[in-house]
Design an enzyme around this catalytic site. Structure first.
Site, PDB file in Angstrom:
ATOM      1  N   ALA A  55       0.840  -1.198   0.000  1.00 41.06           N
ATOM      2  CA  ALA A  55       0.000   0.000   0.000  1.00 41.06           C
ATOM      3  C   ALA A  55       0.877   1.251   0.000  1.00 41.06           C
ATOM      4  O   ALA A  55       2.043   1.181   0.377  1.00 41.06           O
ATOM      5  CB  ALA A  55      -0.894  -0.024   1.238  1.00 41.06           C
ATOM      6  N   PRO A  56       0.320   2.379  -0.407  1.00 39.87           N
ATOM      7  CA  PRO A  56       1.096   3.621  -0.382  1.00 39.87           C
ATOM      8  C   PRO A  56       1.586   3.927   1.029  1.00 39.87           C
ATOM      9  O   PRO A  56       0.852   3.738   1.991  1.00 39.87           O
ATOM     10  CB  PRO A  56       0.086   4.678  -0.829  1.00 39.87           C
ATOM     11  CG  PRO A  56      -0.975   3.944  -1.540  1.00 39.87           C
ATOM     12  CD  PRO A  56      -1.027   2.580  -0.943  1.00 39.87           C
ATOM     13  N   GLY A  57       2.825   4.351   1.131  1.00 40.33           N
ATOM     14  CA  GLY A  57       3.365   4.740   2.428  1.00 40.33           C
ATOM     15  C   GLY A  57       3.888   3.611   3.284  1.00 40.33           C
ATOM     16  O   GLY A  57       4.242   3.814   4.431  1.00 40.33           O
ATOM     17  N   GLY A 107       6.592   2.150   2.777  1.00 38.66           N
ATOM     18  CA  GLY A 107       8.052   2.219   2.811  1.00 38.66           C
ATOM     19  C   GLY A 107       8.746   1.555   1.639  1.00 38.66           C
ATOM     20  O   GLY A 107       9.882   1.114   1.772  1.00 38.66           O
ATOM     21  N   LYS A 108       8.097   1.488   0.499  1.00 40.70           N
ATOM     22  CA  LYS A 108       8.713   0.833  -0.657  1.00 40.70           C
ATOM     23  C   LYS A 108       9.929   1.613  -1.145  1.00 40.70           C
ATOM     24  O   LYS A 108      10.992   1.042  -1.361  1.00 40.70           O
ATOM     25  CB  LYS A 108       7.682   0.686  -1.789  1.00 40.70           C
ATOM     26  CG  LYS A 108       6.490  -0.169  -1.382  1.00 40.70           C
ATOM     27  CD  LYS A 108       5.527  -0.388  -2.523  1.00 40.70           C
ATOM     28  CE  LYS A 108       4.757   0.867  -2.894  1.00 40.70           C
ATOM     29  NZ  LYS A 108       3.857   1.344  -1.825  1.00 40.70           N
ATOM     30  N   THR A 109       9.743   2.920  -1.290  1.00 35.19           N
ATOM     31  CA  THR A 109      10.853   3.753  -1.745  1.00 35.19           C
ATOM     32  C   THR A 109      11.985   3.713  -0.725  1.00 35.19           C
ATOM     33  O   THR A 109      13.152   3.565  -1.074  1.00 35.19           O
ATOM     34  CB  THR A 109      10.379   5.203  -1.928  1.00 35.19           C
ATOM     35  OG1 THR A 109       9.171   5.183  -2.675  1.00 35.19           O
ATOM     36  CG2 THR A 109      11.410   6.034  -2.629  1.00 35.19           C
ATOM     37  N   GLU A 153     -13.966 -12.477   9.431  1.00 40.16           N
ATOM     38  CA  GLU A 153     -12.774 -13.264   9.088  1.00 40.16           C
ATOM     39  C   GLU A 153     -12.734 -14.563   9.889  1.00 40.16           C
ATOM     40  O   GLU A 153     -12.337 -15.607   9.370  1.00 40.16           O
ATOM     41  CB  GLU A 153     -11.499 -12.450   9.327  1.00 40.16           C
ATOM     42  CG  GLU A 153     -11.377 -11.199   8.471  1.00 40.16           C
ATOM     43  CD  GLU A 153     -11.521 -11.467   6.974  1.00 40.16           C
ATOM     44  OE1 GLU A 153     -11.160 -12.571   6.513  1.00 40.16           O
ATOM     45  OE2 GLU A 153     -12.016 -10.575   6.257  1.00 40.16           O
ATOM     46  N   HIS A 185     -14.800 -17.082   8.032  1.00 40.85           N
ATOM     47  CA  HIS A 185     -14.065 -17.707   6.922  1.00 40.85           C
ATOM     48  C   HIS A 185     -13.132 -18.791   7.462  1.00 40.85           C
ATOM     49  O   HIS A 185     -13.091 -19.908   6.952  1.00 40.85           O
ATOM     50  CB  HIS A 185     -13.187 -16.675   6.213  1.00 40.85           C
ATOM     51  CG  HIS A 185     -13.916 -15.764   5.277  1.00 40.85           C
ATOM     52  ND1 HIS A 185     -14.738 -16.220   4.280  1.00 40.85           N
ATOM     53  CD2 HIS A 185     -13.894 -14.412   5.162  1.00 40.85           C
ATOM     54  CE1 HIS A 185     -15.209 -15.178   3.602  1.00 40.85           C
ATOM     55  NE2 HIS A 185     -14.718 -14.073   4.124  1.00 40.85           N
ATOM     56  N   ASP A 234     -16.654 -11.332  -1.497  1.00 43.48           N
ATOM     57  CA  ASP A 234     -16.877 -12.767  -1.269  1.00 43.48           C
ATOM     58  C   ASP A 234     -18.039 -13.257  -2.110  1.00 43.48           C
ATOM     59  O   ASP A 234     -17.959 -14.295  -2.762  1.00 43.48           O
ATOM     60  CB  ASP A 234     -17.230 -13.027   0.199  1.00 43.48           C
ATOM     61  CG  ASP A 234     -16.077 -12.687   1.117  1.00 43.48           C
ATOM     62  OD1 ASP A 234     -14.941 -12.620   0.628  1.00 43.48           O
ATOM     63  OD2 ASP A 234     -16.332 -12.486   2.316  1.00 43.48           O
TER      64      ASP A 234
HETATM   65  P1  ADP Z   1       5.954   4.158  -0.480  1.00 44.07           P
HETATM   66  O1  ADP Z   1       7.086   4.286  -1.438  1.00 44.07           O
HETATM   67  O2  ADP Z   1       5.646   2.741  -0.129  1.00 44.07           O
HETATM   68  O3  ADP Z   1       4.724   4.909  -0.841  1.00 44.07           O
HETATM   69  P2  ADP Z   1       7.732   5.612   1.184  1.00 44.07           P
HETATM   70  O4  ADP Z   1       8.914   4.728   1.137  1.00 44.07           O
HETATM   71  O5  ADP Z   1       7.754   6.797   0.288  1.00 44.07           O
HETATM   72  O6  ADP Z   1       6.418   4.784   0.886  1.00 44.07           O
HETATM   73  O7  ADP Z   1       7.480   6.052   2.685  1.00 44.07           O
HETATM   74  C1  ADP Z   1       7.223   7.364   3.032  1.00 44.07           C
HETATM   75  C2  ADP Z   1       7.813   7.685   4.383  1.00 44.07           C
HETATM   76  O8  ADP Z   1       7.166   6.949   5.402  1.00 44.07           O
HETATM   77  C3  ADP Z   1       9.266   7.321   4.502  1.00 44.07           C
HETATM   78  O9  ADP Z   1      10.083   8.347   4.056  1.00 44.07           O
HETATM   79  C4  ADP Z   1       9.426   7.062   5.983  1.00 44.07           C
HETATM   80  O10 ADP Z   1       9.639   8.257   6.684  1.00 44.07           O
HETATM   81  C5  ADP Z   1       8.080   6.531   6.392  1.00 44.07           C
HETATM   82  N1  ADP Z   1       8.063   5.062   6.458  1.00 44.07           N
HETATM   83  C6  ADP Z   1       7.338   4.244   5.687  1.00 44.07           C
HETATM   84  N2  ADP Z   1       7.524   2.960   6.032  1.00 44.07           N
HETATM   85  C7  ADP Z   1       8.410   2.950   7.033  1.00 44.07           C
HETATM   86  C8  ADP Z   1       9.028   1.915   7.804  1.00 44.07           C
HETATM   87  N3  ADP Z   1       8.735   0.624   7.605  1.00 44.07           N
HETATM   88  N4  ADP Z   1       9.893   2.277   8.759  1.00 44.07           N
HETATM   89  C9  ADP Z   1      10.186   3.567   8.960  1.00 44.07           C
HETATM   90  N5  ADP Z   1       9.659   4.583   8.267  1.00 44.07           N
HETATM   91  C10 ADP Z   1       8.778   4.302   7.319  1.00 44.07           C
HETATM   92 ZN    ZN Z   2     -14.757 -12.102   3.486  1.00 42.34          ZN
END
Ligand code: ADP
Ligand code: ZN
Length: 626
Positions: free
Chosen positions: A212-214, A216-218, A434, A437, A510
């Protein structure tokens, strides 16, 4: 920096323009009329004019000093004297006057003609403005070019971000231990490629980060680069897709060329889905820009040799819409999932982000973590920051629990609009759903075993999920197995029915899947006794790519259609009855599983086994008691 310079050069134009105006004024001022034509004629007739110069537009000359008083007003004479510094120079605008020359001759005035402008005049009148317009034109073209990329077609330099050192380490990414363990291997590859190459093994090319967005993928991709100490090239998928056909493809080529020069390194493509959407049937026909860019990416990925040490990482939150060609072996064949963090994970992330913040000793991060189910890393980072700002606004010396509480409320209010955080009532509903299920899955002999149950919301549609692990890959399914699957799908909804006497919208997916499954049984697998061994529908997916095909023509009568509907209904009804029976008889397990879920949010196989075991013992004891 660059911007400043541009504004500076704009000032040149302003200054040049002002100077031009000044020069024009100066030139004109010597031509300014100080005597009206009628006065001039009077003076001429009175013989007061000498030394005349005739120009195309003005007449200038000198007046005799004596005897002006009677002919001109007193002030005019004084003015002429003042301007001419003793001499009586005059300038008048020439009007169309046929008899002028004769009158001049009659008055015996010396006169000469003069051509209006010299080289300087013509320079002023057209060369300079032309130069200025040309300069302005170049200036604005340059500006526009910088904004839209017109001037640098195909050069990705402007949009690729290269970091020699990301400065991020795995310690900065918390609560994602599984992903970290998987990516550790990539770090090893980058650090020590020879070791893996020695035995002829091939280093992986592409790693897809899904989450999901946020989540920490980047950050994770940067951490891999940071840990391995290699440069990090990043670009967003949406930046590839430009308005000019062919630009995206050129960018991809350029990006790979740049990266190869810096190997070992990591190329990170954010929002891969913007570019890697399924190549469908384009109704307009032909290749569109996105498709060309995607093809180029595939070509580059196939073409380059990982032994050089370039690893491509990409991130997406919608893996299901990616083109299957991207996921083939040799491309993005490694998938690393970044889930929403669980309780422990959230606490760790809070710890990472509160390092730089002055916390009151009374702040308990585990309590905050418990209050923030559904928050992702980015939300938690935001939370810590928000709390720190709130405390600072109130002039406190450190950040207190109350600040966190207030910040949580604010952020939840924001997130609720995006339907990512549930209120307690919703959470309870999801927990029972859940659990339903899971219990059906556990009580059906042909259903896959449950491996994980979670009520941490995932994506937009699913508020929780029950994961089942198939014991083996299945290509053939028996009727009994399909029926058991149907039961599992209905388990969630029926549990809600039994416990709350009401159903929620949460089970919509479902039901969709259950209906589809029942429909397939009837129309494609010939599993309905009433309709017999006939199939009524062609498969709905393209044979090689797993993508939907346009629906074909229906090939059966209205009556058959009705029969199909009735058969589907019957399958679903029977399943519903069976599931209801099971769940009523296992009500106490259902309750305790739901309670445990509410408490822990995520339950794995061992915890589930443990719960089922204690429940079984409890049942035995009560039976003995009776
Ligand atoms: P995504 O690329 O998945 O949308 P980001 O990597 O851009 O998410 O994450 C945005 C910010 O959220 C990061 O710069 C960091 O500050 C914080 N963050 C997200 N995931 C983590 C994590 N697992 N541990 C620490 N900080 C995190
Ligand atoms: Zn369900």
């Amino acid at each position: 920096m660059e911007k400043k310079q541009k504004e500076f050069s704009l000032w040149y134009f302003v200054v040049a323009f002002l100077i031009l105006i000044a020069i024009e004024n100066f030139l004109l001022s010597s031509h300014l009329e100080n005597l009206s034509y009628s006065d001039f004629k009077v003076l001429l007739k009175a013989g007061k004019v000498e030394d005349l110069t005739l120009r195309e537009k003005v007449i200038s000359g000198k007046l005799k000093k004596e005897g002006l008083e009677g002919l001109l007003p007193k002030e005019k004479v004084e003015e002429l004297q003042r301007l001419g510094k003793g001499e009586y120079h005059f300038v008048t605008v020439r009007v169309d006057d046929q008899s002028l020359i004769q009158e001049l001759e009659a008055a015996k005035v010396r006169f000469a003609g003069q051509v209006e402008s010299t080289w300087f005049g013509s320079l002023m009148s057209w060369v300079l403005p032309a130069v200025i317009f040309f300069a302005l034109w170049i200036f604005f073209m340059k500006r526009m070019g910088a904004a839209s990329g017109i001037m640098e077609i195909g050069k990705s330099k402007a949009k690729v971000y290269m970091e020699k050192q990301t400065g991020v380490s795995f310690d900065d990414v918390a609560g994602v231990d599984e992903a970290r363990a998987e990516l550790m291997e990539v770090v090893e590859f980058l650090k020590n490629p020879q070791r893996y190459r020695r035995l002829g093994g091939k280093i992986p090319k592409g790693v897809l980060l899904v989450g999901a967005p946020g989540t920490g993928k980047t950050l994770m991709a940067k951490a891999v680069a940071g840990e391995a100490g290699v440069p990090f090239f990043s670009i967003s998928g949406s930046e590839f897709v430009e308005m000019f056909v062919g630009v995206g493809a050129a960018r991809v080529r350029d990006l790979f060329a740049q990266a190869e020069g810096k190997a070992p390194c990591i190329i990170f493509i954010d929002e891969l889905d913007a570019l890697g959407k399924v190549r469908g049937f384009n109704p307009v026909g032909g290749h569109d820009e996105r498709e060309q860019t995607l093809n180029q990416l595939l070509v580059e990925m196939d073409g380059f040799d990982t032994n050089k040490g370039v690893i491509i990482m990409a991130a997406t939150n919608r893996p299901e819409i990616l083109d299957p060609a991207l996921l083939r072996p040799g491309r993005f064949d490694r998938h690393v999932a970044l889930d929403r963090p669980d309780l422990k994970g959230r606490e760790k992330i809070l710890l990472v982000h509160s390092k730089a913040v002055k916390l009151s000793p009374k702040v308990d991060l585990s309590v905050i973590a418990a209050r923030t189910p559904g928050f992702v890393g980015a939300d938690l980072a935001n939370l810590v920051n928000e709390a720190a700002l709130l405390a600072a606004r109130k002039g406190k010396d450190d950040v207190e629990m109350a600040d966190f509480d207030e910040a949580i409320d604010r952020i939840i209010a924001g997130l609720e609009k995006k339907t990512r955080v549930m209120n307690p009532k919703e959470k309870e509903t999801v927990a029972f759903h859940e659990a339903g299920h899971a219990i059906i899955a556990e009580s059906r002999p042909h259903a896959d075993r449950v491996s994980k149950i979670s009520i941490i919301p995932r994506g937009v549609a699913a508020l929780g999920y029950t994961q089942q692990l198939p014991t083996e890959d299945r290509y053939l399914l028996k009727r009994t197995e399909l029926l058991d699957r149907l039961d599992v799908l209905l388990g969630g909804r029926v549990a809600e029915e039994i416990v709350f006497g009401d159903v929620s919208t949460g089970g919509q997916n479902d039901l969709q899947r259950a209906t589809d499954s029942a429909r397939h049984m009837v129309t494609q697998y010939g599993m309905s006794e009433r309709l017999g061994l006939a199939t009524f529908e062609e498969p709905r997916t393209s044979p090689f790519l797993n993508i939907p095909m346009p629906q074909g023509q229906r090939e059966y009568s209205e009556r058959t259609a009705q029969a199909i509907d009735e058969e589907i209904q019957k399958l679903l009804k029977e399943s519903h009855t069976r599931v209801k029976e099971t769940l009523i008889s296992k009500r106490s397990i259902l309750e305790s599983l739901a309670k445990l879920l509410l408490e822990k949010e995520v339950i794995d196989r061992t915890t589930l086994d443990h719960l089922l075991e204690t429940q079984r013992n409890a049942v035995v004891i009560t039976k003995k008691g009776v």
